[in-house]
Scaffold this motif. Sequence first.
Motif, PDB file in Angstrom:
ATOM      1  N   HIS A  43       0.865  -1.179   0.000  1.00 54.49           N
ATOM      2  CA  HIS A  43       0.000   0.000   0.000  1.00 54.49           C
ATOM      3  C   HIS A  43       0.905   1.234   0.000  1.00 54.49           C
ATOM      4  N   PRO A  44       1.237   1.773  -1.179  1.00 56.40           N
ATOM      5  CA  PRO A  44       2.177   2.893  -1.232  1.00 56.40           C
ATOM      6  C   PRO A  44       1.612   4.159  -0.584  1.00 56.40           C
ATOM      7  N   ARG A  45       2.447   4.746   0.264  1.00 61.85           N
ATOM      8  CA  ARG A  45       2.062   5.972   0.973  1.00 61.85           C
ATOM      9  C   ARG A  45       3.198   6.975   0.883  1.00 61.85           C
ATOM     10  N   PHE A  46       2.866   8.239   1.084  1.00 64.10           N
ATOM     11  CA  PHE A  46       3.865   9.289   1.163  1.00 64.10           C
ATOM     12  C   PHE A  46       3.525  10.176   2.347  1.00 64.10           C
ATOM     13  N   GLN A  47       4.519  10.909   2.824  1.00 62.57           N
ATOM     14  CA  GLN A  47       4.300  11.772   3.973  1.00 62.57           C
ATOM     15  C   GLN A  47       4.020  13.195   3.506  1.00 62.57           C
ATOM     16  N   ILE A  48       3.131  13.849   4.236  1.00 63.20           N
ATOM     17  CA  ILE A  48       2.773  15.232   3.952  1.00 63.20           C
ATOM     18  C   ILE A  48       2.591  15.955   5.279  1.00 63.20           C
ATOM     19  N   GLU A  49       2.999  17.211   5.313  1.00 60.20           N
ATOM     20  CA  GLU A  49       2.787  18.008   6.520  1.00 60.20           C
ATOM     21  C   GLU A  49       1.386  18.595   6.483  1.00 60.20           C
ATOM     22  N   ARG A  50       0.710  18.571   7.612  1.00 56.41           N
ATOM     23  CA  ARG A  50      -0.630  19.139   7.750  1.00 56.41           C
ATOM     24  C   ARG A  50      -0.671  19.994   9.006  1.00 56.41           C
ATOM     25  N   ILE A  51      -1.621  20.897   9.046  1.00 57.05           N
ATOM     26  CA  ILE A  51      -1.862  21.690  10.239  1.00 57.05           C
ATOM     27  C   ILE A  51      -3.116  21.135  10.898  1.00 57.05           C
ATOM     28  N   ARG A  52      -2.975  20.665  12.134  1.00 56.72           N
ATOM     29  CA  ARG A  52      -4.121  20.167  12.904  1.00 56.72           C
ATOM     30  C   ARG A  52      -4.091  20.824  14.266  1.00 56.72           C
ATOM     31  N   ARG A  53      -5.207  21.468  14.594  1.00 58.54           N
ATOM     32  CA  ARG A  53      -5.336  22.160  15.879  1.00 58.54           C
ATOM     33  C   ARG A  53      -4.186  23.128  16.111  1.00 58.54           C
ATOM     34  N   GLY A  54      -3.793  23.820  15.049  1.00 57.12           N
ATOM     35  CA  GLY A  54      -2.746  24.826  15.160  1.00 57.12           C
ATOM     36  C   GLY A  54      -1.338  24.270  15.218  1.00 57.12           C
ATOM     37  N   ARG A  55      -1.164  22.950  15.078  1.00 57.17           N
ATOM     38  CA  ARG A  55       0.164  22.352  15.129  1.00 57.17           C
ATOM     39  C   ARG A  55       0.500  21.717  13.786  1.00 57.17           C
ATOM     40  N   ARG A  56       1.750  21.772  13.431  1.00 61.39           N
ATOM     41  CA  ARG A  56       2.232  21.155  12.204  1.00 61.39           C
ATOM     42  C   ARG A  56       2.601  19.710  12.510  1.00 61.39           C
ATOM     43  N   ILE A  57       1.969  18.763  11.793  1.00 58.88           N
ATOM     44  CA  ILE A  57       2.269  17.343  11.992  1.00 58.88           C
ATOM     45  C   ILE A  57       2.517  16.684  10.628  1.00 58.88           C
ATOM     46  N   THR A  58       3.206  15.570  10.637  1.00 56.97           N
ATOM     47  CA  THR A  58       3.447  14.797   9.426  1.00 56.97           C
ATOM     48  C   THR A  58       2.522  13.587   9.441  1.00 56.97           C
ATOM     49  N   VAL A  59       1.770  13.411   8.364  1.00 56.63           N
ATOM     50  CA  VAL A  59       0.838  12.290   8.261  1.00 56.63           C
ATOM     51  C   VAL A  59       1.126  11.494   6.987  1.00 56.63           C
ATOM     52  N   ASP A  60       0.751  10.220   6.996  1.00 58.91           N
ATOM     53  CA  ASP A  60       0.874   9.368   5.810  1.00 58.91           C
ATOM     54  C   ASP A  60      -0.384   9.493   4.977  1.00 58.91           C
ATOM     55  N   GLU A  61      -0.208   9.711   3.680  1.00 56.79           N
ATOM     56  CA  GLU A  61      -1.313   9.758   2.727  1.00 56.79           C
ATOM     57  C   GLU A  61      -1.123   8.620   1.734  1.00 56.79           C
ATOM     58  N   SER A  62      -2.201   8.069   1.255  1.00 56.56           N
ATOM     59  CA  SER A  62      -2.146   7.001   0.264  1.00 56.56           C
ATOM     60  C   SER A  62      -1.789   7.595  -1.096  1.00 56.56           C
ATOM     61  N   LEU A  63      -0.851   6.974  -1.796  1.00 56.16           N
ATOM     62  CA  LEU A  63      -0.467   7.432  -3.125  1.00 56.16           C
ATOM     63  C   LEU A  63      -1.613   7.212  -4.116  1.00 56.16           C
ATOM     64  N   PHE A  64      -2.301   6.089  -3.974  1.00 57.81           N
ATOM     65  CA  PHE A  64      -3.463   5.775  -4.799  1.00 57.81           C
ATOM     66  C   PHE A  64      -4.642   5.545  -3.855  1.00 57.81           C
ATOM     67  N   PRO A  65      -5.397   6.594  -3.518  1.00 58.02           N
ATOM     68  CA  PRO A  65      -6.489   6.420  -2.557  1.00 58.02           C
ATOM     69  C   PRO A  65      -7.451   5.301  -2.971  1.00 58.02           C
ATOM     70  N   ASN A  66      -7.755   4.444  -2.019  1.00 56.94           N
ATOM     71  CA  ASN A  66      -8.675   3.310  -2.178  1.00 56.94           C
ATOM     72  C   ASN A  66      -8.133   2.179  -3.050  1.00 56.94           C
ATOM     73  N   TYR A  67      -6.824   2.165  -3.309  1.00 55.50           N
ATOM     74  CA  TYR A  67      -6.225   1.065  -4.070  1.00 55.50           C
ATOM     75  C   TYR A  67      -4.975   0.571  -3.364  1.00 55.50           C
ATOM     76  N   LEU A  68      -4.739  -0.735  -3.454  1.00 54.49           N
ATOM     77  CA  LEU A  68      -3.511  -1.328  -2.956  1.00 54.49           C
ATOM     78  C   LEU A  68      -3.167  -2.522  -3.830  1.00 54.49           C
ATOM     79  N   PHE A  69      -1.947  -2.997  -3.693  1.00 59.64           N
ATOM     80  CA  PHE A  69      -1.464  -4.101  -4.514  1.00 59.64           C
ATOM     81  C   PHE A  69      -1.352  -5.361  -3.664  1.00 59.64           C
ATOM     82  N   ILE A  70      -1.627  -6.512  -4.291  1.00 61.91           N
ATOM     83  CA  ILE A  70      -1.550  -7.784  -3.578  1.00 61.91           C
ATOM     84  C   ILE A  70      -0.775  -8.768  -4.448  1.00 61.91           C
TER      85      ILE A  70
END
Length: 175
Positions: A43-70
Amino acid sequence: MTTEDLGESELAAQPRWYLVQAKPRQAERAELNLEQQGYRVFHPRFQIERIRRGRRITVDESLFPNYLFIRLQRWVDNWYPLRSTRGVARLVAFGNEPLPIDDALIETIRRRVGEQSPELVLHPGESVRIIAGPFQGLEAIFQTHQGPQRVRLLIELLHRQVVLTLPLAGIQRVG
């Protein structure tokens, strides 16, 4: 040995990657449930910085939303549990045949995801440097995002302020 060198029956015996469509917002659930059943999942993911509740955090986002490889072996693995696995919508197929995905493509995706650094979160008024294109080397003031991959900047050109839209990858934060 390449896939052209193998006969059809030998090719079917080789494990191959296939594409699985997950139910909306359930890719992580599908990945977990498939792994618990013993399947090899990517399940390929990449990291992106987001602002949540006034704080900068790094979260994992799916490269292909709703798809994965098996990884499955055509005539050996049991494919029936895939349909009833929580989070899985279907195995992507054309007609009745699931289409195998080339191993080289999966390795390219793995490599590119591994090289990727977190995307920047910029704030209006923040100083940035243009690192690509005809304005390379100039400093600018970040104004706003123009979609996920473009930004609007303010630069001083010929003693006046000019608005410029550039790719996000073409700038970097100063300092």
